[in-house]
Scaffold this active site. Structure first.
Site, PDB file in Angstrom:
ATOM      1  N   TYR A 159      35.146 -59.059 -22.093  1.00 24.65           N
ATOM      2  CA  TYR A 159      35.386 -57.406 -22.065  1.00 24.65           C
ATOM      3  C   TYR A 159      36.609 -57.161 -22.677  1.00 24.65           C
ATOM      4  O   TYR A 159      37.209 -56.480 -23.487  1.00 24.65           O
ATOM      5  CB  TYR A 159      35.352 -56.936 -20.294  1.00 24.65           C
ATOM      6  CG  TYR A 159      35.673 -55.256 -20.082  1.00 24.65           C
ATOM      7  CD1 TYR A 159      34.622 -54.243 -21.530  1.00 24.65           C
ATOM      8  CD2 TYR A 159      36.810 -55.149 -19.990  1.00 24.65           C
ATOM      9  CE1 TYR A 159      35.021 -53.358 -20.137  1.00 24.65           C
ATOM     10  CE2 TYR A 159      36.913 -54.000 -19.784  1.00 24.65           C
ATOM     11  CZ  TYR A 159      36.209 -53.054 -19.699  1.00 24.65           C
ATOM     12  OH  TYR A 159      36.197 -51.703 -19.874  1.00 24.65           O
ATOM     13  N   LYS A 163      37.526 -54.579 -25.934  1.00 23.55           N
ATOM     14  CA  LYS A 163      38.587 -53.621 -25.420  1.00 23.55           C
ATOM     15  C   LYS A 163      39.760 -53.809 -26.124  1.00 23.55           C
ATOM     16  O   LYS A 163      40.387 -52.744 -27.312  1.00 23.55           O
ATOM     17  CB  LYS A 163      38.773 -53.594 -23.685  1.00 23.55           C
ATOM     18  CG  LYS A 163      37.764 -52.844 -23.258  1.00 23.55           C
ATOM     19  CD  LYS A 163      37.140 -51.095 -23.729  1.00 23.55           C
ATOM     20  CE  LYS A 163      35.776 -51.545 -23.078  1.00 23.55           C
ATOM     21  NZ  LYS A 163      35.630 -49.691 -23.954  1.00 23.55           N
TER      22      LYS A 163
HETATM   23  N1  LIG Z   1      35.711 -47.119 -15.449  1.00 26.09           N
HETATM   24  C1  LIG Z   1      37.010 -48.074 -15.239  1.00 26.09           C
HETATM   25  O1  LIG Z   1      37.656 -48.215 -14.280  1.00 26.09           O
HETATM   26  C2  LIG Z   1      37.262 -47.745 -16.580  1.00 26.09           C
HETATM   27  C3  LIG Z   1      38.537 -48.547 -17.000  1.00 26.09           C
HETATM   28  C4  LIG Z   1      39.145 -48.592 -17.722  1.00 26.09           C
HETATM   29  C5  LIG Z   1      38.064 -48.610 -19.161  1.00 26.09           C
HETATM   30  N2  LIG Z   1      37.329 -48.266 -19.315  1.00 26.09           N
HETATM   31  C6  LIG Z   1      35.982 -47.318 -19.890  1.00 26.09           C
HETATM   32  O2  LIG Z   1      36.590 -46.372 -20.318  1.00 26.09           O
HETATM   33  C7  LIG Z   1      34.380 -46.428 -20.263  1.00 26.09           C
HETATM   34  C8  LIG Z   1      33.312 -45.210 -19.616  1.00 26.09           C
HETATM   35  O3  LIG Z   1      33.406 -46.157 -18.625  1.00 26.09           O
HETATM   36  P1  LIG Z   1      32.297 -45.661 -17.050  1.00 26.09           P
HETATM   37  O4  LIG Z   1      33.366 -46.809 -16.139  1.00 26.09           O
HETATM   38  O5  LIG Z   1      32.273 -44.395 -17.296  1.00 26.09           O
HETATM   39  O6  LIG Z   1      30.923 -46.470 -17.352  1.00 26.09           O
HETATM   40  P2  LIG Z   1      29.751 -46.393 -17.142  1.00 26.09           P
HETATM   41  O7  LIG Z   1      29.178 -47.846 -16.883  1.00 26.09           O
HETATM   42  O8  LIG Z   1      29.304 -45.764 -15.764  1.00 26.09           O
HETATM   43  O9  LIG Z   1      29.344 -45.649 -18.467  1.00 26.09           O
HETATM   44  C9  LIG Z   1      28.910 -46.250 -19.364  1.00 26.09           C
HETATM   45  C10 LIG Z   1      28.063 -45.297 -20.022  1.00 26.09           C
HETATM   46  O10 LIG Z   1      28.007 -46.008 -21.802  1.00 26.09           O
HETATM   47  C11 LIG Z   1      26.178 -46.332 -21.322  1.00 26.09           C
HETATM   48  N3  LIG Z   1      25.609 -47.365 -21.951  1.00 26.09           N
HETATM   49  C12 LIG Z   1      25.647 -48.616 -22.188  1.00 26.09           C
HETATM   50  N4  LIG Z   1      25.577 -49.156 -22.866  1.00 26.09           N
HETATM   51  C13 LIG Z   1      24.523 -48.805 -24.151  1.00 26.09           C
HETATM   52  C14 LIG Z   1      24.498 -48.542 -25.383  1.00 26.09           C
HETATM   53  N5  LIG Z   1      23.510 -49.971 -26.057  1.00 26.09           N
HETATM   54  N6  LIG Z   1      23.492 -47.322 -26.294  1.00 26.09           N
HETATM   55  C15 LIG Z   1      23.834 -47.436 -25.311  1.00 26.09           C
HETATM   56  N7  LIG Z   1      24.567 -46.473 -24.474  1.00 26.09           N
HETATM   57  C16 LIG Z   1      25.245 -47.141 -23.571  1.00 26.09           C
HETATM   58  C17 LIG Z   1      25.848 -46.887 -20.039  1.00 26.09           C
HETATM   59  O11 LIG Z   1      24.330 -46.511 -20.398  1.00 26.09           O
HETATM   60  C18 LIG Z   1      26.036 -45.786 -19.757  1.00 26.09           C
HETATM   61  O12 LIG Z   1      26.133 -44.562 -18.585  1.00 26.09           O
HETATM   62  C19 LIG Z   1      33.858 -47.440 -21.070  1.00 26.09           C
HETATM   63  O13 LIG Z   1      34.715 -47.700 -22.005  1.00 26.09           O
HETATM   64  C20 LIG Z   1      34.770 -48.214 -19.723  1.00 26.09           C
HETATM   65  O14 LIG Z   1      35.127 -49.185 -20.839  1.00 26.09           O
HETATM   66  C21 LIG Z   1      36.701 -47.982 -17.534  1.00 26.09           C
END
Ligand SMILES: NC(=O)c1ccc[n+]([C@@H]2O[C@H](COP(=O)([O-])OP(=O)(O)OC[C@H]3O[C@@H](n4cnc5c(N)ncnc54)[C@H](O)[C@@H]3O)[C@@H](O)[C@H]2O)c1
Length: 270
Positions: A159, A163
């Protein structure tokens, strides 16, 4: 000052839930014609129906790792909704696995979504809709994990690597497409209170909170509002940048690892 996207076509991947959903909601509220993409077809339909009651929303269920389908998908969006002004890419997977345990298949699965699909969808949108019109804005999703090493238990080398690669893809896109009026920036968030995070930290929320100088994890809206600034014309002369939304953790040494859980909880409240 209001950030408005009146009549702009804004595509948000991974918008069935989490930060992507928060972004879609803010965009609808700011007048955009919002295109929601997600692999979770049912959840996407529900989310699009909720937001569609407030404004213009079109949903496209799509697994973005099907790279060959991305060109036709972008063509459909252009024909059915309009030329794309803004692309925001939160879609990602975030499994937790220690370095010693990651399999080759798991490595490839994480890169397939977080890095490869992000690049090829960006290239399709920029190539089909932005370069020909001489304008457009992309915001990609990196993570604090792509910038620094994460301590156990919240670590996943695949991961983090995926990123980190998003930062390089963003800077390269910004450098190549600036001459066409296309801006590309990236956000790196720390912990955000979404289903992805809660499935990882569970009962350790107090510990995670104690590491944040501003005293709380981000809400999805904290990240979404910063992303919308970079996506908007208010950031018209900003490209190739990485902006961090994490309550100050990246900028400060905050490691109370020697404290007991009770001390950490008290520290978080103080
Ligand atoms: N939540 C955190 O603490 C955090 C921290 C740092 C970075 N991020 C980044 O922020 C972004 C959003 O995170 P989140 O917490 O909302 O995650 P989440 O898992 O709630 O949402 C991610 C969405 O991406 C969709 N997805 C995954 N694979 C897919 C595919 N192959 N095709 C289409 N859609 C797909 C999922 O179905 C989901 O709805 C991500 O890029 C994550 O890496 C999140």
């Amino acid at each position: 000052m209001d950030i408005r996207f009146d009549d702009k076509v804004c595509v948000v991947t991974g918008s069935a839930r989490g930060i992507g959903y928060a972004l879609a909601e803010l965009l609808v509220d700011s007048g955009a014609r919002v295109v929601m993409i997600d692999v979770l077809a049912e959840r996407l339909a529900e989310s699009a129906a909720t937001l569609g009651a407030k404004g213009s929303v079109t949903a496209y269920p799509q697994d973005i790792t099907r790279i060959g389908e991305l060109g036709p998908l972008v063509s459909r969006i252009r024909a059915e909704v309009g030329e794309i002004d803004v692309l925001i890419q939160p879609a990602a997977v975030g499994p937790q696995r220690y370095a010693a345990d990651i399999t080759e298949q798991e490595w490839d699965d994480v890169f397939a979504v977080n890095t490869k699909a992000l690049f090829f969808l960006m290239r399709e949108v920029v190539g089909q809709s932005m370069v020909p019109r001489g304008s457009g804005s992309v915001v990609n999703f990196s993570s604090i994990a792509g910038l620094v090493g994460m301590r156990k238990p919240l670590c996943s080398a695949h991961y983090s690597a995926s990123k980190g690669a998003v930062v390089a893809i963003t800077r390269q896109g910004a450098a190549e497409w600036a001459e066409h009026g296309v801006r590309v920036n990236a956000v790196a968030s720390g912990g955000v209170l979404t289903e992805m995070t809660m499935s990882l930290i569970g009962d350790d929320l107090d510990k995670a909170t104690a590491l944040v100088p501003l005293g709380r994890l981000s809400q999805p809206q904290d990240v979404a509002s910063a992303v919308l600034f970079y996506a908007s014309d208010l950031a018209a002369n900003i490209t190739g940048q990485l902006f961090v939304v994490d309550g100050g953790g990246y900028g400060a040494q905050s490691d109370p690892g020697y404290l007991t859980p009770e001390q950490i909880a008290a520290y978080a409240r103080s």
